[in-house]
Design a protein around this motif. Structure first.
Motif, PDB file in Angstrom:
ATOM      1  N   PHE A 292      16.468  18.666  -7.997  1.00  0.00           N
ATOM      2  CA  PHE A 292      15.404  17.820  -8.512  1.00  0.00           C
ATOM      3  C   PHE A 292      14.189  17.866  -7.600  1.00  0.00           C
ATOM      4  N   VAL A 293      13.070  17.398  -8.128  1.00  0.00           N
ATOM      5  CA  VAL A 293      11.824  17.265  -7.358  1.00  0.00           C
ATOM      6  C   VAL A 293      11.428  15.799  -7.358  1.00  0.00           C
ATOM      7  N   LEU A 294      10.700  15.402  -6.322  1.00  0.00           N
ATOM      8  CA  LEU A 294      10.311  14.001  -6.156  1.00  0.00           C
ATOM      9  C   LEU A 294       8.799  13.877  -6.082  1.00  0.00           C
ATOM     10  N   ASP A 295       8.265  12.902  -6.804  1.00  0.00           N
ATOM     11  CA  ASP A 295       6.846  12.565  -6.693  1.00  0.00           C
ATOM     12  C   ASP A 295       6.675  11.625  -5.497  1.00  0.00           C
ATOM     13  N   THR A 296       6.044  12.125  -4.454  1.00  0.00           N
ATOM     14  CA  THR A 296       5.830  11.329  -3.237  1.00  0.00           C
ATOM     15  C   THR A 296       4.371  10.950  -3.062  1.00  0.00           C
ATOM     16  N   TRP A 313       4.846  -1.661 -10.944  1.00  0.00           N
ATOM     17  CA  TRP A 313       4.585  -0.272 -11.307  1.00  0.00           C
ATOM     18  C   TRP A 313       3.145   0.004 -11.696  1.00  0.00           C
ATOM     19  N   CYS A 314       2.353  -1.021 -11.980  1.00  0.00           N
ATOM     20  CA  CYS A 314       0.997  -0.800 -12.480  1.00  0.00           C
ATOM     21  C   CYS A 314      -0.038  -1.243 -11.447  1.00  0.00           C
ATOM     22  N   ASN A 315      -0.569  -0.265 -10.719  1.00  0.00           N
ATOM     23  CA  ASN A 315      -1.603  -0.507  -9.709  1.00  0.00           C
ATOM     24  C   ASN A 315      -1.213  -1.561  -8.682  1.00  0.00           C
ATOM     25  N   PRO A 316      -0.016  -1.510  -8.117  1.00  0.00           N
ATOM     26  CA  PRO A 316       0.341  -2.485  -7.088  1.00  0.00           C
ATOM     27  C   PRO A 316      -0.505  -2.274  -5.834  1.00  0.00           C
ATOM     28  N   PRO A 317      -0.874  -3.351  -5.166  1.00  0.00           N
ATOM     29  CA  PRO A 317      -1.709  -3.218  -3.971  1.00  0.00           C
ATOM     30  C   PRO A 317      -0.892  -2.826  -2.744  1.00  0.00           C
ATOM     31  N   GLY A 318      -1.597  -2.387  -1.718  1.00  0.00           N
ATOM     32  CA  GLY A 318      -0.957  -2.144  -0.430  1.00  0.00           C
ATOM     33  C   GLY A 318      -0.031  -0.954  -0.392  1.00  0.00           C
ATOM     34  N   ARG A 319      -0.231   0.024  -1.269  1.00  0.00           N
ATOM     35  CA  ARG A 319       0.614   1.216  -1.257  1.00  0.00           C
ATOM     36  C   ARG A 319      -0.088   2.347  -0.512  1.00  0.00           C
ATOM     37  N   GLY A 320       0.685   3.364  -0.128  1.00  0.00           N
ATOM     38  CA  GLY A 320       0.116   4.478   0.620  1.00  0.00           C
ATOM     39  C   GLY A 320       0.660   5.814   0.157  1.00  0.00           C
ATOM     40  N   LEU A 321      -0.084   6.866   0.442  1.00  0.00           N
ATOM     41  CA  LEU A 321       0.383   8.218   0.177  1.00  0.00           C
ATOM     42  C   LEU A 321       1.700   8.446   0.908  1.00  0.00           C
ATOM     43  N   GLY A 322       2.556   9.299   0.328  1.00  0.00           N
ATOM     44  CA  GLY A 322       3.839   9.607   0.944  1.00  0.00           C
ATOM     45  C   GLY A 322       3.872  11.004   1.539  1.00  0.00           C
ATOM     46  N   GLU A 323       5.071  11.587   1.576  1.00  0.00           N
ATOM     47  CA  GLU A 323       5.241  12.922   2.150  1.00  0.00           C
ATOM     48  C   GLU A 323       4.316  13.918   1.463  1.00  0.00           C
ATOM     49  N   ARG A 324       3.778  14.852   2.244  1.00  0.00           N
ATOM     50  CA  ARG A 324       2.903  15.864   1.687  1.00  0.00           C
ATOM     51  C   ARG A 324       3.699  16.821   0.788  1.00  0.00           C
ATOM     52  N   PRO A 325       3.063  17.377  -0.228  1.00  0.00           N
ATOM     53  CA  PRO A 325       3.746  18.330  -1.115  1.00  0.00           C
ATOM     54  C   PRO A 325       4.251  19.551  -0.347  1.00  0.00           C
ATOM     55  N   THR A 326       5.507  19.893  -0.593  1.00  0.00           N
ATOM     56  CA  THR A 326       6.114  21.037   0.090  1.00  0.00           C
ATOM     57  C   THR A 326       7.404  21.425  -0.606  1.00  0.00           C
ATOM     58  N   GLU A 366      -7.567   3.189  -0.348  1.00  0.00           N
ATOM     59  CA  GLU A 366      -6.456   2.390   0.181  1.00  0.00           C
ATOM     60  C   GLU A 366      -5.217   3.257   0.374  1.00  0.00           C
ATOM     61  N   LEU A 367      -4.898   4.089  -0.613  1.00  0.00           N
ATOM     62  CA  LEU A 367      -3.745   4.972  -0.492  1.00  0.00           C
ATOM     63  C   LEU A 367      -3.885   5.901   0.707  1.00  0.00           C
ATOM     64  N   ALA A 368      -5.091   6.399   0.932  1.00  0.00           N
ATOM     65  CA  ALA A 368      -5.314   7.307   2.057  1.00  0.00           C
ATOM     66  C   ALA A 368      -5.221   6.567   3.389  1.00  0.00           C
ATOM     67  N   ARG A 369      -5.786   5.373   3.459  1.00  0.00           N
ATOM     68  CA  ARG A 369      -5.743   4.607   4.711  1.00  0.00           C
ATOM     69  C   ARG A 369      -4.323   4.189   5.087  1.00  0.00           C
ATOM     70  N   LEU A 370      -3.491   3.922   4.066  1.00  0.00           N
ATOM     71  CA  LEU A 370      -2.142   3.425   4.309  1.00  0.00           C
ATOM     72  C   LEU A 370      -1.081   4.519   4.191  1.00  0.00           C
ATOM     73  N   ALA A 371      -1.504   5.765   4.230  1.00  0.00           N
ATOM     74  CA  ALA A 371      -0.571   6.877   4.083  1.00  0.00           C
ATOM     75  C   ALA A 371       0.510   6.835   5.154  1.00  0.00           C
ATOM     76  N   GLU A 372       1.725   7.177   4.741  1.00  0.00           N
ATOM     77  CA  GLU A 372       2.854   7.249   5.662  1.00  0.00           C
ATOM     78  C   GLU A 372       3.724   8.459   5.295  1.00  0.00           C
ATOM     79  N   PRO A 373       3.686   9.513   6.106  1.00  0.00           N
ATOM     80  CA  PRO A 373       3.007   9.647   7.393  1.00  0.00           C
ATOM     81  C   PRO A 373       1.482   9.679   7.232  1.00  0.00           C
ATOM     82  N   PRO A 374       0.765   9.336   8.302  1.00  0.00           N
ATOM     83  CA  PRO A 374      -0.698   9.274   8.229  1.00  0.00           C
ATOM     84  C   PRO A 374      -1.304  10.595   7.800  1.00  0.00           C
ATOM     85  N   LEU A 375      -2.441  10.540   7.110  1.00  0.00           N
ATOM     86  CA  LEU A 375      -3.127  11.736   6.678  1.00  0.00           C
ATOM     87  C   LEU A 375      -3.665  12.538   7.867  1.00  0.00           C
ATOM     88  N   ARG A 376      -4.087  11.842   8.890  1.00  0.00           N
ATOM     89  CA  ARG A 376      -4.656  12.534  10.048  1.00  0.00           C
ATOM     90  C   ARG A 376      -4.476  11.680  11.296  1.00  0.00           C
TER      91      ARG A 376
END
Length: 376
Positions: A292-296, A313-326, A366-376
């Protein structure tokens, strides 16, 4: 039980029996995997890339850097609108652009009739025949190019037979849905290098086994394993989880592994899935199991606990990007982490969001600022 309901259950039972015969030998070989070195396609002119330019022009350097970092990540390309000729041409343009960059595109087919149960993302084909012609054209657009296709987000997890869905009559539309998705798998797998994953919801949605939905009078619902079997998982490369959702990766891996083990056991004649504990203790070599594949794209901080009048599930606040695509996940059954949902595109007109699919720069940031792992 109404006659129409009896007919629907009989059709489902017969289809399951047929599926058991068709899939009985499918676990003898491993499903195709994405090579570890796979590079997914990065769209050059994305909303995030354009937003980075806006922020830079406004002197918001840090925000521009975050948007540019988001834009540098591969994201799926969705196809959602009518027209066989149009989808053929649009798909072909993407796969050829990806090939020129020596990359593999992740494509989303999202046009099944009664899509999203006529909620925020309502739409889709007007008939089974229109859908089949559309998906055939989609497959023709790919041809023998390399591509990963996520088939119909929520198409199996959200049937018209759900107790709260007012579309009907479900005793006709549910078997139709399985025919449509099964046809999509068959059409797409004609491509020599097309990897096909059936969307299967997420870890907090459908049960593995069939169940009584428990809304008023008893109303049987199919578990996700039977839905996948009826959707032609035997011919697909695997299934997809967490599309447009926020569940933690570890929860998804546990759930996906249970689904895969149960599919294997059902192919071997089991009448239903054993308990979660028994599944966890069951040892099956990954070569014999569906992957399977996962949407992160938005699960870096996991799911949201909603308050009054909110949803998780609909625009919840305080969420962040997840694992980078790989494709280098390090998890035997997980072929890839992918950003199926394009981060920054609204889930719908809820919790402050614009219409579904509309770019929402505040959420993207917001998603970019709260990314885990961080974007940069």
């Amino acid at each position: 039980m109404p006659v129409r309901r009896q007919q629907w259950l009989a059709a489902v039972t017969a289809a399951l029996a047929l599926g058991a015969v068709v899939t009985a030998g499918s676990a003898q070989a491993a499903p195709p995997h994405l090579p570890r070195g796979t590079q997914f396609y990065v769209e050059p002119d994305s909303n995030a890339a354009r937003q980075a330019e806006v922020y830079l022009a406004e002197g918001r350097t840090a925000d521009a850097e975050l948007m540019a970092a988001m834009a540098a990540q591969p994201q799926a390309i969705w196809f959602t609108t009518a027209g066989a000729d149009k989808v053929r041409a649009d798909v072909r343009a993407v796969v050829e652009a990806a090939r020129a960059q020596h990359q593999v595109p992740v494509l989303v087919a999202y046009f099944v009739p009664y899509r999203d149960c006529s909620q925020w993302s309502a739409g889709g084909a007007r008939s089974e025949q229109e859908y089949k012609e559309w998906i055939d054209a989609f497959a023709e657009g790919i041809g023998d190019h390399k591509a990963v296709v996520i088939v119909e987000p929520d198409g199996l997890a959200l049937l018209t037979s759900e107790p709260w869905c007012t579309i009907g009559p479900d005793d006709e539309l549910v078997p139709q849905r399985f025919r449509e998705i099964s046809h999509a798998v068959t059409a797409l797998k004609r491509g020599k290098h097309t990897k096909v994953y059936l969307d299967a919801g997420h870890s907090a949605w459908q049960a593995l086994n069939d169940y009584d939905a428990g809304y008023g009078e008893p109303r049987q619902q199919l578990g996700i394993v039977n839905r996948l079997r009826l959707g032609n998982i035997a011919e697909a490369d695997g299934f997809a989880l967490n599309t447009s959702n926020y569940r933690f990766t570890e929860d998804l891996v546990q759930y996906g592994t249970r689904v895969s083990k149960c599919l294997y056991l059902r192919e071997r004649g089991a009448e239903s899935c054993p308990s979660a504990e028994e599944l966890d203790a069951t040892r099956v070599h990954p070569v014999r199991m569906k992957h399977f594949v996962l949407d992160t794209s938005r699960n870096g901080r996991g799911h949201y606990t909603p308050g009054d009048g909110e949803t998780d599930w609909c625009n919840p606040p305080g969420r962040g990007l997840g694992e980078r695509p790989t494709a280098n996940t390090g998890i035997p059954l997980v072929d890839a982490f992918v950003w199926t949902k394009r981060p920054g595109e609204s889930d719908g007109e809820c919790q402050g969001g614009p219409p579904a699919g509309r770019w929402w720069p505040e959420q993207a940031l917001e998603l970019a600022r709260l990314a885990e792992p961080p974007l940069r």
